[in-house]
Design an enzyme around this catalytic site. Sequence first.
Site, PDB file in Angstrom:
ATOM      1  N   ALA A 129       0.849  -1.188   0.000  1.00  0.00           N
ATOM      2  CA  ALA A 129       0.000   0.000   0.000  1.00  0.00           C
ATOM      3  C   ALA A 129       0.881   1.233   0.000  1.00  0.00           C
ATOM      4  O   ALA A 129       2.046   1.175   0.407  1.00  0.00           O
ATOM      5  CB  ALA A 129      -0.905   0.022   1.232  1.00  0.00           C
ATOM      6  N   THR A 139      -7.923   0.273   6.498  1.00  0.00           N
ATOM      7  CA  THR A 139      -7.515   1.087   7.643  1.00  0.00           C
ATOM      8  C   THR A 139      -8.677   1.722   8.397  1.00  0.00           C
ATOM      9  O   THR A 139      -9.730   1.989   7.816  1.00  0.00           O
ATOM     10  CB  THR A 139      -6.577   2.209   7.134  1.00  0.00           C
ATOM     11  OG1 THR A 139      -6.309   3.118   8.192  1.00  0.00           O
ATOM     12  CG2 THR A 139      -7.196   2.993   5.993  1.00  0.00           C
ATOM     13  N   TYR A 185      -5.090   9.640   2.056  1.00  0.00           N
ATOM     14  CA  TYR A 185      -4.761   8.227   2.274  1.00  0.00           C
ATOM     15  C   TYR A 185      -6.029   7.432   2.610  1.00  0.00           C
ATOM     16  O   TYR A 185      -6.301   6.399   1.989  1.00  0.00           O
ATOM     17  CB  TYR A 185      -3.733   8.106   3.407  1.00  0.00           C
ATOM     18  CG  TYR A 185      -3.562   6.709   3.944  1.00  0.00           C
ATOM     19  CD1 TYR A 185      -2.848   5.740   3.232  1.00  0.00           C
ATOM     20  CD2 TYR A 185      -4.106   6.336   5.178  1.00  0.00           C
ATOM     21  CE1 TYR A 185      -2.697   4.455   3.729  1.00  0.00           C
ATOM     22  CE2 TYR A 185      -3.958   5.062   5.682  1.00  0.00           C
ATOM     23  CZ  TYR A 185      -3.256   4.122   4.954  1.00  0.00           C
ATOM     24  OH  TYR A 185      -3.106   2.849   5.446  1.00  0.00           O
TER      25      TYR A 185
HETATM   26  N1  LIG Z   1       0.985   1.229   8.897  1.00  0.00           N
HETATM   27  C1  LIG Z   1      -0.166   1.411   9.542  1.00  0.00           C
HETATM   28  O1  LIG Z   1      -0.213   1.988  10.639  1.00  0.00           O
HETATM   29  C2  LIG Z   1      -1.458   0.882   8.967  1.00  0.00           C
HETATM   30  C3  LIG Z   1      -2.648   1.117   9.664  1.00  0.00           C
HETATM   31  C4  LIG Z   1      -3.835   0.580   9.151  1.00  0.00           C
HETATM   32  C5  LIG Z   1      -3.823  -0.138   7.976  1.00  0.00           C
HETATM   33  N2  LIG Z   1      -2.651  -0.313   7.302  1.00  0.00           N
HETATM   34  C6  LIG Z   1      -2.692  -1.095   6.063  1.00  0.00           C
HETATM   35  O2  LIG Z   1      -2.056  -2.334   6.317  1.00  0.00           O
HETATM   36  C7  LIG Z   1      -1.377  -2.785   5.134  1.00  0.00           C
HETATM   37  C8  LIG Z   1       0.077  -3.065   5.450  1.00  0.00           C
HETATM   38  O3  LIG Z   1       0.690  -1.859   5.889  1.00  0.00           O
HETATM   39  P1  LIG Z   1       2.176  -1.786   6.424  1.00  0.00           P
HETATM   40  O4  LIG Z   1       2.148  -1.090   7.722  1.00  0.00           O
HETATM   41  O5  LIG Z   1       2.840  -3.124   6.314  1.00  0.00           O
HETATM   42  O6  LIG Z   1       2.792  -0.777   5.342  1.00  0.00           O
HETATM   43  P2  LIG Z   1       4.317  -0.552   4.932  1.00  0.00           P
HETATM   44  O7  LIG Z   1       5.236  -1.036   5.979  1.00  0.00           O
HETATM   45  O8  LIG Z   1       4.392   0.861   4.465  1.00  0.00           O
HETATM   46  O9  LIG Z   1       4.463  -1.530   3.697  1.00  0.00           O
HETATM   47  C9  LIG Z   1       3.810  -1.276   2.501  1.00  0.00           C
HETATM   48  C10 LIG Z   1       4.585  -1.955   1.409  1.00  0.00           C
HETATM   49  O10 LIG Z   1       3.969  -1.593   0.169  1.00  0.00           O
HETATM   50  C11 LIG Z   1       4.999  -1.294  -0.719  1.00  0.00           C
HETATM   51  N3  LIG Z   1       4.590  -0.377  -1.779  1.00  0.00           N
HETATM   52  C12 LIG Z   1       4.385   0.951  -1.713  1.00  0.00           C
HETATM   53  N4  LIG Z   1       4.104   1.436  -2.934  1.00  0.00           N
HETATM   54  C13 LIG Z   1       4.156   0.383  -3.779  1.00  0.00           C
HETATM   55  C14 LIG Z   1       3.988   0.227  -5.155  1.00  0.00           C
HETATM   56  N5  LIG Z   1       3.728   1.271  -5.956  1.00  0.00           N
HETATM   57  N6  LIG Z   1       4.098  -0.999  -5.685  1.00  0.00           N
HETATM   58  C15 LIG Z   1       4.396  -2.068  -4.920  1.00  0.00           C
HETATM   59  N7  LIG Z   1       4.580  -1.993  -3.608  1.00  0.00           N
HETATM   60  C16 LIG Z   1       4.464  -0.782  -3.039  1.00  0.00           C
HETATM   61  C17 LIG Z   1       6.094  -0.654   0.102  1.00  0.00           C
HETATM   62  O11 LIG Z   1       7.303  -0.745  -0.602  1.00  0.00           O
HETATM   63  P3  LIG Z   1       8.488   0.316  -0.289  1.00  0.00           P
HETATM   64  O12 LIG Z   1       8.980  -0.062   1.075  1.00  0.00           O
HETATM   65  O13 LIG Z   1       9.443   0.082  -1.390  1.00  0.00           O
HETATM   66  O14 LIG Z   1       7.838   1.674  -0.303  1.00  0.00           O
HETATM   67  C18 LIG Z   1       6.055  -1.531   1.335  1.00  0.00           C
HETATM   68  O15 LIG Z   1       6.867  -2.672   1.193  1.00  0.00           O
HETATM   69  C19 LIG Z   1      -1.624  -1.700   4.097  1.00  0.00           C
HETATM   70  O16 LIG Z   1      -2.755  -2.037   3.335  1.00  0.00           O
HETATM   71  C20 LIG Z   1      -1.935  -0.465   4.917  1.00  0.00           C
HETATM   72  O17 LIG Z   1      -2.724   0.467   4.203  1.00  0.00           O
HETATM   73  C21 LIG Z   1      -1.464   0.170   7.767  1.00  0.00           C
END
Ligand SMILES: NC(=O)c1ccc[n+]([C@@H]2O[C@H](COP(=O)([O-])OP(=O)(O)OC[C@H]3O[C@@H](n4cnc5c(N)ncnc54)[C@H](OP(=O)(O)O)[C@@H]3O)[C@@H](O)[C@H]2O)c1
Length: 293
Positions: free
Chosen positions: A63, A104, A128
């Site tokens: 994401a 989210t 977002y």
């Molecule tokens: N983080 C939070 O607090 C949170 C809260 C609620 C829900 N969520 C949701 O939970 C899920 C997992 O989140 P997370 O915390 O694991 O996020 P994260 O650590 O930011 O990981 C997201 C991954 O997506 C990759 N990504 C970004 N842009 C991309 C693209 N254009 N093509 C392919 N890959 C891409 C990133 O790669 P790079 O590292 O190269 O950028 C990263 O590996 C997501 O759906 C997020 O929206 C997250």
Amino acid sequence: MKSRPTILLTGAGGQLGVELAPLLRAHGDVVAASRATLDLADADAIVAAVRGAKPNLIVNAAAYTAVDLAEKEATLARAVNARAPGILAEEAKRIGAVLIHYSTDYVFDGARTTPYPEDAPAKPLNVYGASKLEGERAIAATGARALTFRTSWIYGLSGKNFLLTIRRLAGDRDELRIVADQIGVPNWSRTLAEATARVVSSGMAPLAERSGLYHLSSTGQASWYEFARAIVGDVARPRVVPIATSEYPVPARRPAYGVLATHRFQEVFGFALPDWREALQRCASEPPTAPKA
Ligand SMILES: NC(=O)c1ccc[n+]([C@@H]2O[C@H](COP(=O)([O-])OP(=O)(O)OC[C@H]3O[C@@H](n4cnc5c(N)ncnc54)[C@H](OP(=O)(O)O)[C@@H]3O)[C@@H](O)[C@H]2O)c1
């Protein structure tokens, strides 16, 4: 169907993806894609990746998660968070695969003071959140067999997150000023990955039957201030000071309250996630390096 499913995992280098990869390997042959191998902003690349891997299950852990930057990069955020999930769902439907996707609490405006059920009206406050909501809807519109798990405040032992930021700042500051008027639930990426793997362990057909939108979260609730205090522990330095959101201006507005009600998940899958403090304690006892994807 093949006895051992093929699982296409996107975002394998992210907080959640890093934890999912080893756990999913117990349930299938994992094709792990990072941004370098599959750019979700590239619609044709998504189609090619799914058609190439021919997965039985797609787990979309990728994401665009830079909440503040998204205010300036709305087109990219929408491509990754709204259009890409729709394409993944369309392709999943075409080949009879199941899709697991994450969303989210930021789809909500935070005006409630009691936990949000899945069917509460969504009203994102920032780009977002709007892009993630659009992604949920794009998936639902395809009619694909898909499970969307909304979660909140993910932290872990790798990547950029609140736990690691507070640990780092605690090392070199006497005082940490942390927002105390935003309430949510911290979720360890490992806990979310374990829950996902447990759900997947039922097999593809039962998984498909449970298609729908679920709130997947630890229980309890906290402000960022309480979360920081729990991370720092009972120490004299650094002093953790509660502040108001207005004292810490950032480009994207955040919901004041984002606790997700998890009854539906518990009823359908038969288990609940631990209280966030328990998960944090478990995380804190882990060695600092994360497993490799
Ligand atoms: N983080 C939070 O607090 C949170 C809260 C609620 C829900 N969520 C949701 O939970 C899920 C997992 O989140 P997370 O915390 O694991 O996020 P994260 O650590 O930011 O990981 C997201 C991954 O997506 C990759 N990504 C970004 N842009 C991309 C693209 N254009 N093509 C392919 N890959 C891409 C990133 O790669 P790079 O590292 O190269 O950028 C990263 O590996 C997501 O759906 C997020 O929206 C997250």
